[in-house]
Design a protein around this motif. Structure first.
Motif, mmCIF file in Angstrom:
data_model
loop_
_atom_site.group_PDB
_atom_site.id
_atom_site.type_symbol
_atom_site.label_atom_id
_atom_site.label_comp_id
_atom_site.label_asym_id
_atom_site.label_seq_id
_atom_site.Cartn_x
_atom_site.Cartn_y
_atom_site.Cartn_z
ATOM 1 N N PRO A 79 -45.923 -101.962 -106.680
ATOM 2 C CA PRO A 79 -44.689 -101.651 -107.408
ATOM 3 C C PRO A 79 -44.695 -100.214 -107.927
ATOM 4 O O PRO A 79 -45.746 -99.682 -108.287
ATOM 5 C CB PRO A 79 -44.681 -102.646 -108.564
ATOM 6 N N TRP A 80 -43.525 -99.601 -107.949
ATOM 7 C CA TRP A 80 -43.371 -98.228 -108.420
ATOM 8 C C TRP A 80 -42.337 -98.185 -109.525
ATOM 9 O O TRP A 80 -41.273 -98.798 -109.411
ATOM 10 C CB TRP A 80 -42.906 -97.330 -107.282
ATOM 11 N N ASP A 81 -42.629 -97.451 -110.575
ATOM 12 C CA ASP A 81 -41.672 -97.190 -111.643
ATOM 13 C C ASP A 81 -40.934 -95.900 -111.299
ATOM 14 O O ASP A 81 -41.474 -95.032 -110.614
ATOM 15 C CB ASP A 81 -42.386 -97.005 -112.987
ATOM 16 N N PRO A 82 -39.711 -95.749 -111.807
ATOM 17 C CA PRO A 82 -38.985 -94.499 -111.556
ATOM 18 C C PRO A 82 -39.763 -93.262 -112.018
ATOM 19 O O PRO A 82 -39.717 -92.218 -111.367
ATOM 20 C CB PRO A 82 -37.700 -94.674 -112.362
ATOM 21 N N GLU A 83 -40.512 -93.382 -113.109
ATOM 22 C CA GLU A 83 -41.316 -92.257 -113.592
ATOM 23 C C GLU A 83 -42.353 -91.850 -112.561
ATOM 24 O O GLU A 83 -42.588 -90.663 -112.320
ATOM 25 C CB GLU A 83 -42.014 -92.609 -114.912
ATOM 26 N N LEU A 112 -34.607 -95.653 -106.064
ATOM 27 C CA LEU A 112 -35.345 -96.898 -105.836
ATOM 28 C C LEU A 112 -34.393 -98.077 -105.678
ATOM 29 O O LEU A 112 -34.603 -98.953 -104.836
ATOM 30 C CB LEU A 112 -36.318 -97.166 -106.989
ATOM 31 N N GLU A 113 -33.351 -98.093 -106.484
ATOM 32 C CA GLU A 113 -32.374 -99.181 -106.419
ATOM 33 C C GLU A 113 -31.626 -99.166 -105.086
ATOM 34 O O GLU A 113 -31.409 -100.208 -104.481
ATOM 35 C CB GLU A 113 -31.387 -99.041 -107.576
ATOM 36 N N GLU A 114 -31.235 -97.992 -104.626
ATOM 37 C CA GLU A 114 -30.466 -97.868 -103.397
ATOM 38 C C GLU A 114 -31.309 -98.049 -102.140
ATOM 39 O O GLU A 114 -30.886 -98.693 -101.187
ATOM 40 C CB GLU A 114 -29.776 -96.506 -103.333
ATOM 41 N N LEU A 115 -32.511 -97.459 -102.121
ATOM 42 C CA LEU A 115 -33.316 -97.439 -100.900
ATOM 43 C C LEU A 115 -34.471 -98.421 -100.880
ATOM 44 O O LEU A 115 -35.043 -98.688 -99.819
ATOM 45 C CB LEU A 115 -33.858 -96.024 -100.668
ATOM 46 N N GLY A 116 -34.849 -98.925 -102.040
ATOM 47 C CA GLY A 116 -35.990 -99.831 -102.103
ATOM 48 C C GLY A 116 -37.266 -99.135 -101.655
ATOM 49 O O GLY A 116 -37.466 -97.954 -101.939
ATOM 50 N N PRO A 117 -38.139 -99.828 -100.900
ATOM 51 C CA PRO A 117 -39.405 -99.245 -100.453
ATOM 52 C C PRO A 117 -39.249 -97.963 -99.637
ATOM 53 O O PRO A 117 -40.143 -97.127 -99.627
ATOM 54 C CB PRO A 117 -40.034 -100.352 -99.609
ATOM 55 N N GLU A 121 -41.645 -94.619 -99.257
ATOM 56 C CA GLU A 121 -42.194 -94.259 -97.952
ATOM 57 C C GLU A 121 -41.821 -92.831 -97.574
ATOM 58 O O GLU A 121 -42.576 -92.146 -96.899
ATOM 59 C CB GLU A 121 -41.736 -95.225 -96.869
ATOM 60 N N GLY A 122 -40.655 -92.374 -97.996
ATOM 61 C CA GLY A 122 -40.245 -91.019 -97.688
ATOM 62 C C GLY A 122 -40.990 -89.965 -98.483
ATOM 63 O O GLY A 122 -40.977 -88.793 -98.148
#
Length: 72
Positions: free
Chosen positions: A33-37, A59-64, A68-69
């Motif tokens: 899991p990743w936080d926006p920070e 994160l909300e729009e693209l998810g993983p 990855e980018g």
């Protein structure tokens, strides 16, 4: 019998074969899991409210794919 794409709970896309046929697990940045920070900092930005909000939306729009980018 069809080839099962999942071995020991690891999808084929997350495995790679080493020379000799040994299968190893390959982890990607999006495996945890990743936080926006965290994403803001990984992109080289300071975790200011503006940058954190930008990362949250990404994160909300693209998810993983957002991770990855940035972090292979």
């Amino acid at each position: 019998m069809s080839e099962d794409p999942i071995i020991s709970g690891v999808p084929a896309a997350a495995r790679a074969a080493e020379p000799g046929g040994r299968v190893v697990n390959v982890r990607t940045g999006a495996d945890q899991p990743w936080d926006p920070e965290d994403l803001a900092v990984a992109e080289g930005r300071d975790p200011t409210p503006k940058n954190v909000e930008r990362s949250r939306r990404k994160l909300e729009e693209l998810g993983p794919a957002a991770i990855e980018g940035t972090v292979p």
